[in-house]
Design an enzyme around this catalytic site. Structure first.
Site, PDB file in Angstrom:
ATOM      1  N   ASP A 148       0.845  -1.206   0.000  1.00 35.45           N
ATOM      2  CA  ASP A 148       0.000   0.000   0.000  1.00 35.45           C
ATOM      3  C   ASP A 148       0.879   1.254   0.000  1.00 35.45           C
ATOM      4  O   ASP A 148       2.093   1.172   0.124  1.00 35.45           O
ATOM      5  CB  ASP A 148      -0.937  -0.015   1.222  1.00 35.45           C
ATOM      6  CG  ASP A 148      -0.180   0.013   2.539  1.00 35.45           C
ATOM      7  OD1 ASP A 148       0.874  -0.643   2.641  1.00 35.45           O
ATOM      8  OD2 ASP A 148      -0.626   0.702   3.483  1.00 35.45           O
ATOM      9  N   HIS A 178       1.957  -8.980  -3.188  1.00 30.76           N
ATOM     10  CA  HIS A 178       0.868  -8.013  -3.069  1.00 30.76           C
ATOM     11  C   HIS A 178       1.512  -6.630  -3.024  1.00 30.76           C
ATOM     12  O   HIS A 178       2.038  -6.215  -1.989  1.00 30.76           O
ATOM     13  CB  HIS A 178       0.061  -8.287  -1.807  1.00 30.76           C
ATOM     14  CG  HIS A 178      -1.087  -7.342  -1.636  1.00 30.76           C
ATOM     15  ND1 HIS A 178      -2.284  -7.506  -2.276  1.00 30.76           N
ATOM     16  CD2 HIS A 178      -1.201  -6.205  -0.918  1.00 30.76           C
ATOM     17  CE1 HIS A 178      -3.098  -6.517  -1.954  1.00 30.76           C
ATOM     18  NE2 HIS A 178      -2.460  -5.708  -1.123  1.00 30.76           N
ATOM     19  N   ASP A 217       1.632 -17.823  -3.593  1.00 32.18           N
ATOM     20  CA  ASP A 217       2.318 -16.761  -4.329  1.00 32.18           C
ATOM     21  C   ASP A 217       1.281 -16.037  -5.177  1.00 32.18           C
ATOM     22  O   ASP A 217       1.250 -16.168  -6.394  1.00 32.18           O
ATOM     23  CB  ASP A 217       3.425 -17.375  -5.190  1.00 32.18           C
ATOM     24  CG  ASP A 217       4.325 -16.310  -5.784  1.00 32.18           C
ATOM     25  OD1 ASP A 217       4.153 -15.115  -5.453  1.00 32.18           O
ATOM     26  OD2 ASP A 217       5.199 -16.669  -6.592  1.00 32.18           O
ATOM     27  N   GLU A 226       2.287 -10.141   1.042  1.00 31.29           N
ATOM     28  CA  GLU A 226       2.656  -8.740   0.903  1.00 31.29           C
ATOM     29  C   GLU A 226       4.157  -8.610   1.184  1.00 31.29           C
ATOM     30  O   GLU A 226       4.790  -9.536   1.704  1.00 31.29           O
ATOM     31  CB  GLU A 226       1.840  -7.871   1.881  1.00 31.29           C
ATOM     32  CG  GLU A 226       1.932  -6.394   1.562  1.00 31.29           C
ATOM     33  CD  GLU A 226       0.766  -5.564   2.123  1.00 31.29           C
ATOM     34  OE1 GLU A 226      -0.153  -6.138   2.726  1.00 31.29           O
ATOM     35  OE2 GLU A 226       0.804  -4.332   1.952  1.00 31.29           O
TER      36      GLU A 226
END
Ligand code: 9MR
Length: 622
Positions: A195, A545, A594, A603
């Site tokens: 993020d 991620h 994965d 992540e």
């Protein structure tokens, strides 16, 4: 489906060709029964493999070199059922093979490993690639094609201008926040993970870890002291005369300093532990000198989103005592390190650190509550460990008696992960007391000799407990039991940092071997035969991620660069849909995929990559 077809085809080939064909698999990246580091072994280091096999009798093994010549032979040790993987396994120790080379194979019963290498410095490039993770996750600056391995990894600056005001409005749990009458310029720093949030709590420990790698290498004074000397890393600051590890850390420190609230500000914030449900009660207090807990988007952006394409409004979220103490701790570490490098910066760090510390003492119970859209929580209602950590850093920076007096009132004083008046627990974003102890043990200060000896002994005792967990584990990983948390790979490598320091303090090789075991695990000696580090090994993690390294979601985006560590198996907080699909069908170390969507399993994050830098640099320091 693909995988099954591949396996069937391999089996068919084996059957048809019978004895003529002994290679076990058609594809080198198929899962193998022999699991070991896919990066290789140190010439003189321990060499261990785990073999998934149900046999109750030892299996014969031999190591052959690239020409097929036998280098060593023996019998496996039957380990039996392994709790964390739910597999019956054998282990093979072949440390006696000490000739550098490529193309070795380990043959155990009917199983054969992929080719592996033995080298003096198998982890050399990893320390640099792991550090490059940080440059490539910088906010506020262009990621230049000049400093990345592939042109598609370059990108325009994300959040180049980032002046944010406090979140105002109603949060998910019904608290109405008044906002504030100021904005802060909080550009720069590193994105936390997949993020684009920037969190002082997690930024603090990740920075500390990189700076600790530097302090540890300087204290040791071996070749590692120059491992990141100016120009060794590929970053824009190379050539400025300053160690590149410090340059990278400074990029985040500058951001952390920007998150500090000006003096004289009153804000309504939640004070004390409150009900986890429903609206919070807010109390106006003087928050001058505190750090905002985080800055992030008002709403979660989709995946992929290149940082420069993020159009969400970004807000400052309320200050917290924990964030304030992270700033105090890292500010103090900065002050002592830069004192001889850039005295103005050192002074700025010292001033911010002391101001933050005073603010935290005034506001001891302002906690972060995870009620906002668009970012993670990093909430923690016990900050006794943050107080200890910050006090230890300030003491190591100043030598001032007052901090020592304060330290002695902490239950964590001189504690190790598993011992002391109150054990510190493992290093982690919500558990930072061990960081304070590591600093007291490592950094020159007027700490009485007997106290330094005690904190070192307590850290070594913790390292020993980790080693014992490794010995009781089929895959040798110093993380026992069958409960693997979110970010288990980061937790394992953070334990390895304690083992590394224990080696430095005691000179006992077992501790260094423990670091190797931890790294072997994340690099392939695990039940999934998986290297959790992108670009490393035959089966590297490929689909993290991550909003920019999002090739798996959209081929217009890049695959990850080498050196990013997956959070790893997690059977504790299986938050995303992929994890939920695995739940009940996996066991601790096998609860992983994965998959770019698997944010609770796959992540990548600064607090996980930092101990990867630390441990790779530590092992290379000889
Ligand atoms: O690493 C954090 C983990 O310990 C928590 O269980 C999890 C849920 O709160 O959050 C993790 O941190 C994430 C953060 O909140 C937002 N950025 C991504 C982080 C890694 O997944």
């Amino acid at each position: 489906m693909k995988l099954k077809t591949g396996l069937l085809a391999a089996a068919a080939v084996t059957t048809i060709l019978g004895a003529m064909w002994v290679a076990p698999a058609a594809h080198a990246d198929d899962i193998q029964a022999v699991r070991m580091s896919q990066v290789g072994f140190e010439t003189q280091g321990p060499k261990t493999a785990t073999v998934a096999d149900a046999s109750r009798r030892p299996l014969p093994w031999r190591v052959v070199d690239a020409s097929g010549r036998e280098m060593a032979a023996g019998e496996s040790v039957v380990f039996g059922a392994d709790a964390a993987s739910d597999q019956p396994v054998h282990t093979v120790l072949f440390s006696q093979v000490q000739t550098p080379g490529e193309g070795y194979r380990l043959i155990v019963g009917a199983h054969e490993s992929r080719p592996f290498r033995i080298a003096d410095h198998p982890h050399r490039s990893l320390q640099y690639d792991a550090l490059a993770y940080f440059y490539q996750n910088r906010a506020g600056i262009e990621i230049s094609a000049d400093h990345v391995a592939r042109p598609d990894l370059a990108r325009p600056a994300g959040h180049a201008q980032e002046t944010a005001t406090c979140f105002s409005g109603t949060d998910k749990a019904g608290t109405t926040w008044p906002g504030c009458d100021y904005s802060l310029d909080v550009h720069g720093g590193w994105y936390d993970a997949g993020d684009h949030g920037k969190y002082v709590v997690n930024g603090g420990i990740a920075t500390w870890m990189l700076l600790n790698a530097y302090e540890r290498a300087q204290a040791k004074g071996g070749p590692g002291a120059a491992a990141f000397a100016d120009g060794k890393a590929d970053i824009p600051e190379a050539g400025n005369g300053v160690d590149d590890l410090l340059d990278e850390a400074r990029y985040e420190i500058e951001f952390l300093l920007r998150m500090q609230i000006p003096d004289g500000v009153t804000l309504a914030v939640p004070v004390g532990v409150q009900s986890a449900e429903g609206p919070l009660t807010l109390t106006p207090i003087d928050v001058g000198g505190m750090a905002h807990h985080k800055v992030h988007d008002a709403r979660w952006t989709p995946l992929p989103t290149a940082p420069a394409d993020d159009r969400e409004t970004r807000y400052l979220y309320p200050p917290s005592t924990a964030a304030t103490l992270n700033l105090a701790a890292v500010g103090a570490q900065c002050a002592r390190i830069w004192r001889t490098i850039d005295v103005d910066f050192a002074r700025r760090c010292a001033a911010a650190s002391q101001r933050a510390y005073r603010a935290a003492l005034r506001n001891r119970e302002v906690f972060a509550w995870d009620r906002f859209e668009g970012g993670g929580g990093y909430g923690d209602t016990d900050v006794s460990d943050e107080f200890y950590w910050a006090t230890a850093e300030l003491y190591a920076a100043t030598g001032a008696e007052a901090y020592l007096t304060a330290l002695k009132t902490s239950p964590y004083y001189l504690g190790g992960p598993r011992s002391g008046a109150t054990a510190t627990g493992d290093p982690g974003w919500a558990s930072v007391a061990s960081l304070g102890s590591m600093t007291l043990a490592l950094v020159p200060s007027p700490l009485p000799d007997a106290d330094r000896a005690r904190v070192r002994a307590n850290l070594a005792a913790g390292a020993r407990a980790y080693l014992e967990e490794g010995w009781a584990s089929g895959y040798g990983v110093p993380f026992g039991g069958a409960q693997y948390p979110w970010g288990s790979n980061g937790a394992i490598l953070s334990r390895a940092v304690v083992m590394g320091l224990a080696f430095d303090f005691t000179g006992e090789w077992e501790y260094r071997n423990g670091v190797i075991q931890a790294l072997d695990y994340v690099l392939g000696r695990n039940p999934l035969d998986q290297s959790y580090v992108s670009g490393y090994g035959d089966r590297p993690m490929r689909n993290p991620h991550h909003r920019f390294w999002a090739h798996a979601a959209d081929p217009a985006y890049p695959t990850p660069p080498a050196g990013a560590l997956s959070g790893g198996p997690n059977n504790q907080a299986m938050a995303d849909e992929v994890a939920q699909g695995l739940s009940g069908h996996c066991r601790a170390q096998t609860c992983w995929a994965d998959d770019i969507g698997a944010y609770s399993l796959n992540e990548v994050a600064i607090n996980w990559n930092a101990p990867l830098v630390w441990t790779a640099a530590f092992l290379d320091d000889h």
